[in-house]
Design a protein around this motif. Structure first.
Motif, PDB file in Angstrom:
ATOM      1  N   THR A  67      -3.750   3.686  -0.077  1.00 18.34           N
ATOM      2  CA  THR A  67      -4.265   3.029  -1.284  1.00 18.34           C
ATOM      3  C   THR A  67      -3.440   1.786  -1.609  1.00 18.34           C
ATOM      4  O   THR A  67      -2.233   1.740  -1.368  1.00 18.34           O
TER       5      THR A  67
ATOM      6  N   TYR B  65       0.866  -1.162   0.000  1.00 21.83           N
ATOM      7  CA  TYR B  65       0.000   0.000   0.000  1.00 21.83           C
ATOM      8  C   TYR B  65       0.915   1.228   0.000  1.00 21.83           C
ATOM      9  O   TYR B  65       2.099   1.139   0.312  1.00 21.83           O
TER      10      TYR B  65
ATOM     11  N   GLU C 121      -2.427  -1.541  -9.219  1.00 23.64           N
ATOM     12  CA  GLU C 121      -3.284  -0.370  -9.329  1.00 23.64           C
ATOM     13  C   GLU C 121      -3.061   0.257 -10.695  1.00 23.64           C
ATOM     14  O   GLU C 121      -1.950   0.234 -11.236  1.00 23.64           O
ATOM     15  N   ASP C 122      -4.103   0.807 -11.286  1.00 26.93           N
ATOM     16  CA  ASP C 122      -4.033   1.256 -12.680  1.00 26.93           C
ATOM     17  C   ASP C 122      -2.888   2.235 -12.945  1.00 26.93           C
ATOM     18  O   ASP C 122      -2.239   2.172 -13.991  1.00 26.93           O
TER      19      ASP C 122
END
Length: 115
Positions: free
Chosen positions: A46, A37, A60-61
């Motif tokens: 995130t 994260y 994550e994108d």
């Protein structure tokens, strides 16, 4: 008490690379997944990347194509290779190991991308 020790953070220029590592202080059984994260200043925590006990990865994108997550189960280690770093990647990065009904967390390592 199991501890996760992170290393590899630091200061890097935009476009540069860093490799984060996270190693457990002792062997952890029944690990379901490992991952990273991050938390940027003033932002929420995130999820950046995960790798399951089957080796399946998610990213994550915003980091796809730039970051790679890998593990060495024998060494209870998870790594995050970060390439083409951007200013917005600046954050404290936390690793975790997930086991049934529990999770272990690293203390966090600072990554600063700045020119």
């Amino acid at each position: 008490q199991v501890q996760l020790v992170e290393s590899g953070g630091g200061l890097v220029q935009p476009g540069g690379s860093l490799r984060l590592s996270c190693t457990a202080s002792e062997r952890i059984s029944n690990v379901l997944s490992m991952g990273w994260y991050r938390q940027a200043p003033g932002s929420q925590l995130t999820l950046v990347a995960t790798i399951s006990n089957f080796g399946r990865t998610t990213l994550e994108d915003s980091v796809k194509g730039r970051f790679t997550i890998s593990r060495d189960s024998a060494k209870n280690t998870v790594n995050l290779q970060m390439n083409s770093l951007k200013l917005e990647d600046t954050a404290v990065y936390y690793c975790y190991f997930s086991v049934p009904d529990n999770s272990y967390w690293g203390q966090g390592t600072q990554v600063t991308v700045s020119s």
